[in-house]
Enzyme design. Structure first.
Site, PDB file in Angstrom:
ATOM      1  N   CYS A  26      -3.361  -0.462   9.863  1.00  8.91           N
ATOM      2  CA  CYS A  26      -2.619  -0.659   8.621  1.00  8.91           C
ATOM      3  C   CYS A  26      -1.734  -1.896   8.676  1.00  8.91           C
ATOM      4  CB  CYS A  26      -1.815   0.587   8.293  1.00  8.91           C
ATOM      5  SG  CYS A  26      -2.893   1.993   7.941  1.00  8.91           S
ATOM      6  N   CYS A  41       0.088   2.208  11.512  1.00  9.89           N
ATOM      7  CA  CYS A  41      -0.682   2.058  12.740  1.00  9.89           C
ATOM      8  C   CYS A  41      -1.199   0.614  12.808  1.00  9.89           C
ATOM      9  CB  CYS A  41      -1.836   3.058  12.754  1.00  9.89           C
ATOM     10  SG  CYS A  41      -3.176   2.630  11.609  1.00  9.89           S
ATOM     11  N   GLU A  83      -1.882   3.467   3.609  1.00  7.82           N
ATOM     12  CA  GLU A  83      -1.570   2.067   3.353  1.00  7.82           C
ATOM     13  C   GLU A  83      -2.800   1.302   2.857  1.00  7.82           C
ATOM     14  OE1 GLU A  83       1.107   3.523   6.723  1.00  7.82           O
ATOM     15  OE2 GLU A  83      -0.974   3.786   6.128  1.00  7.82           O
ATOM     16  N   HIS A 124      -6.645   5.317   5.361  1.00  8.26           N
ATOM     17  CA  HIS A 124      -5.231   5.550   5.622  1.00  8.26           C
ATOM     18  C   HIS A 124      -4.457   5.259   4.340  1.00  8.26           C
ATOM     19  CE1 HIS A 124      -5.436   4.970  10.281  1.00  8.26           C
ATOM     20  NE2 HIS A 124      -6.507   5.595   9.810  1.00  8.26           N
TER      21      HIS A 124
END
Length: 159
Positions: free
Chosen positions: A89, A86, A58, A56
């Site tokens: 993250c 999410c 992040e 992801h």
């Protein structure tokens, strides 16, 4: 520049990078880690590109910043991201000890865009017996042994 204008400028950059990432076959997410006025790292969603479900934006930005700074703690830094992080993250941001996280789109925008993490946000509040994937403790002698070894190590690096 005011804090709000500072945040807005970095968010605009994150959103622009997220749009660019879609054109490069990545997901519609980007994140920046900033310390003061310095851009420390950039991460874009590379889940499908790298075949890595943890890639992801992040997490990618956190990994790059830690490598660049030579530290697992990003205290003193802010993460700007194109979308509300999410649960994966958010946990990574907490472990990285970021000072703040500032996001543009929220989880409802993400759901409208085909990324509905609603199930993950609510999962931790449910009884594990109701989880879609079984997660349970197995029986094993010596399960505390790694922690005993850690506690006995006089030169361990606390985190």
């Amino acid at each position: 520049m005011t804090d709000q204008a500072h945040d807005r400028a970095w968010l605009e950059k994150a959103v622009s990078l997220a749009v660019d990432n879609v054109a490069e076959d990545g997901g519609p997410f980007a994140a920046l880690i900033v310390r003061g006025d310095e851009l420390v790292s950039v991460g874009t969603n590379r889940v499908t590109r790298d075949l890595d479900p943890t890639a992801h934006a992040e997490v990618v930005a956190i990994r790059e910043a830690c490598a660049k700074l030579g530290d697992f703690s990003l205290a003193g830094s802010v993460l700007y991201t194109s979308c509300e992080p999410c649960p994966l993250c958010v946990a990574a941001c907490l472990w990285a000890r970021l000072d703040r996280v500032v996001y543009a789109a929220d989880r409802h925008d993400a759901a409208r865009g085909g990324f509905d993490d609603h199930e993950f946000y609510e999962l931790m509040d449910r009884d594990r017996e109701l989880w879609p994937m079984p997660v349970h403790q197995g029986e094993r002698d010596g399960s505390f042994a790694p922690f005993a070894a850690w506690l006995a190590k006089p030169d361990r690096v606390e985190y």
